[in-house]
Design a protein around this motif. Structure first.
Motif, mmCIF file in Angstrom:
data_model
loop_
_atom_site.group_PDB
_atom_site.id
_atom_site.type_symbol
_atom_site.label_atom_id
_atom_site.label_comp_id
_atom_site.label_asym_id
_atom_site.label_seq_id
_atom_site.Cartn_x
_atom_site.Cartn_y
_atom_site.Cartn_z
ATOM 1 N N UNK A 176 -68.267 -6.833 15.703
ATOM 2 C CA UNK A 176 -69.181 -6.326 16.731
ATOM 3 C C UNK A 176 -69.954 -7.432 17.430
ATOM 4 N N UNK A 177 -70.022 -8.600 16.840
ATOM 5 C CA UNK A 177 -70.720 -9.699 17.505
ATOM 6 C C UNK A 177 -69.937 -10.104 18.756
ATOM 7 N N UNK A 178 -70.694 -10.347 19.824
ATOM 8 C CA UNK A 178 -69.998 -10.747 21.050
ATOM 9 C C UNK A 178 -69.578 -12.210 20.925
ATOM 10 N N UNK A 179 -68.354 -12.466 21.272
ATOM 11 C CA UNK A 179 -67.867 -13.854 21.210
ATOM 12 C C UNK A 179 -68.407 -14.597 22.430
ATOM 13 N N UNK A 180 -68.876 -15.792 22.219
ATOM 14 C CA UNK A 180 -69.438 -16.538 23.361
ATOM 15 C C UNK A 180 -68.359 -16.876 24.388
ATOM 16 N N UNK A 181 -68.745 -16.735 25.637
ATOM 17 C CA UNK A 181 -67.827 -17.035 26.734
ATOM 18 C C UNK A 181 -67.800 -18.549 26.937
ATOM 19 N N UNK A 182 -66.628 -19.194 26.932
ATOM 20 C CA UNK A 182 -66.565 -20.657 27.102
ATOM 21 C C UNK A 182 -67.173 -21.112 28.430
ATOM 22 N N UNK A 183 -67.052 -20.328 29.480
ATOM 23 C CA UNK A 183 -67.636 -20.723 30.779
ATOM 24 C C UNK A 183 -69.159 -20.764 30.701
ATOM 25 N N UNK A 184 -69.744 -19.761 29.944
ATOM 26 C CA UNK A 184 -71.207 -19.782 29.781
ATOM 27 C C UNK A 184 -71.643 -21.026 29.025
ATOM 28 N N UNK A 185 -70.856 -21.426 28.032
ATOM 29 C CA UNK A 185 -71.202 -22.630 27.277
ATOM 30 C C UNK A 185 -71.128 -23.875 28.170
ATOM 31 N N UNK A 186 -70.120 -23.927 29.032
ATOM 32 C CA UNK A 186 -69.988 -25.071 29.951
ATOM 33 C C UNK A 186 -71.165 -25.095 30.919
ATOM 34 N N UNK A 187 -71.544 -23.922 31.450
ATOM 35 C CA UNK A 187 -72.699 -23.839 32.356
ATOM 36 C C UNK A 187 -73.967 -24.303 31.670
ATOM 37 N N UNK A 188 -74.116 -23.893 30.407
ATOM 38 C CA UNK A 188 -75.323 -24.286 29.660
ATOM 39 C C UNK A 188 -75.354 -25.805 29.453
ATOM 40 N N UNK A 189 -74.228 -26.380 29.098
ATOM 41 C CA UNK A 189 -74.163 -27.832 28.920
ATOM 42 C C UNK A 189 -74.452 -28.571 30.235
ATOM 43 N N UNK A 190 -73.903 -28.052 31.332
ATOM 44 C CA UNK A 190 -74.140 -28.679 32.646
ATOM 45 C C UNK A 190 -75.622 -28.616 33.013
ATOM 46 N N UNK A 191 -76.248 -27.466 32.754
ATOM 47 C CA UNK A 191 -77.673 -27.298 33.059
ATOM 48 C C UNK A 191 -78.514 -28.272 32.250
ATOM 49 N N UNK A 192 -78.210 -28.408 30.977
ATOM 50 C CA UNK A 192 -78.973 -29.336 30.131
ATOM 51 C C UNK A 192 -78.799 -30.778 30.603
ATOM 52 N N UNK A 193 -77.581 -31.133 30.982
ATOM 53 C CA UNK A 193 -77.315 -32.494 31.453
ATOM 54 C C UNK A 193 -78.117 -32.777 32.726
ATOM 55 N N UNK A 194 -78.139 -31.820 33.617
ATOM 56 C CA UNK A 194 -78.875 -32.022 34.881
ATOM 57 C C UNK A 194 -80.376 -32.136 34.617
ATOM 58 N N UNK A 195 -80.885 -31.340 33.665
ATOM 59 C CA UNK A 195 -82.320 -31.439 33.343
ATOM 60 C C UNK A 195 -82.645 -32.783 32.735
ATOM 61 N N UNK A 196 -81.763 -33.282 31.892
ATOM 62 C CA UNK A 196 -82.001 -34.597 31.277
ATOM 63 C C UNK A 196 -81.986 -35.715 32.340
ATOM 64 N N UNK A 197 -81.136 -35.620 33.334
ATOM 65 C CA UNK A 197 -81.094 -36.636 34.402
ATOM 66 C C UNK A 197 -82.372 -36.598 35.249
ATOM 67 N N UNK A 198 -82.867 -35.384 35.487
ATOM 68 C CA UNK A 198 -84.100 -35.268 36.267
ATOM 69 C C UNK A 198 -85.288 -35.840 35.539
ATOM 70 N N UNK A 199 -85.280 -35.676 34.232
ATOM 71 C CA UNK A 199 -86.417 -36.165 33.427
ATOM 72 C C UNK A 199 -86.407 -37.675 33.325
ATOM 73 N N UNK A 200 -85.299 -38.349 33.540
ATOM 74 C CA UNK A 200 -85.242 -39.808 33.443
ATOM 75 C C UNK A 200 -85.866 -40.417 34.699
ATOM 76 N N UNK A 201 -86.593 -41.555 34.569
ATOM 77 C CA UNK A 201 -87.174 -42.214 35.749
ATOM 78 C C UNK A 201 -86.149 -42.983 36.540
#
Length: 201
Positions: A176-201
């Protein structure tokens, strides 16, 4: 004349039918009366045993032995009947219980005779009382062993059923657990990467 003979014939048929119904009714009343008399006799015997067991001395002790044996046999019979209703393979156990019940009835009659003689006679037969106690201990131990074996099987069956249910529950919850969608995981990784680049001076 014909009308009178027809009327007489009808009256005779009705009387014969009523007589037949009365005979059937009397038969069933006698049958029910016999059953009631047997039940009343058994109840009287049990009540007498209970009353006699309340006293002191050897006779009262023997009556208590009788009550104890009856209780043990009854509990064992109930355990076997319940196991049969649940469809367990009991093998020769019902026949063994029937033999045990017959032997318990013989022993009960011997205890009853000893108690009756003990109540009316001041002379004590300690050797017979010792043998009766020994036989009592063997019979009650057999009943207890049979019940313990049945209970052990019941617990084993229940345990395996619980284990099976637990495994099925785990599988169902996992399914019954929903299996994570690989595209959602890729989007999440991309979002985190972009946030980390913005935080760098």
């Amino acid at each position: 004349m014909d009308a009178i003979s027809e009327l007489l014939l009808i009256v005779l048929v009705v009387l014969a039918f009523l007589l037949l119904l009365t005979g059937v009714g009397v038969y069933f009343l006698v049958k029910v009366g016999r059953k009631a008399a047997t039940k009343a006799k058994q109840a009287t015997t049990r009540l007498t045993t209970h009353v006699n067991a309340m006293g002191t001395g050897d006779a009262a002790e023997v009556e208590r032995l009788r009550l104890d044996l009856r209780r043990e046999v009854s509990l064992t019979r109930q355990a076997v009947d319940q196991a049969q209703r649940q469809g367990w393979g009991l093998g020769d156990l019902p026949h063994l219980l029937a033999d045990l019940t017959r032997q318990a009835d013989v022993h009960d009659a011997q205890l009853g005779m000893y108690a009756q003689q003990r109540r009316v006679s001041p002379y004590v037969d300690h050797a017979t009382l010792g043998k009766l106690r020994e036989h009592q201990a063997k019979l009650t131990a057999m009943c207890a062993r049979l019940r313990a074996d049945l209970l052990g099987h019941q617990v084993h069956h229940a345990g395996s059923g619980i284990d099976d249910l637990h495994a099925r529950t785990d599988l169902e919850l996992e399914a019954r657990r929903s299996t994570p969608d690989p595209l959602d995981e890729i989007d999440e990784l991309y979002r985190k990467t972009m946030e980390e680049r913005r935080d760098r001076p």
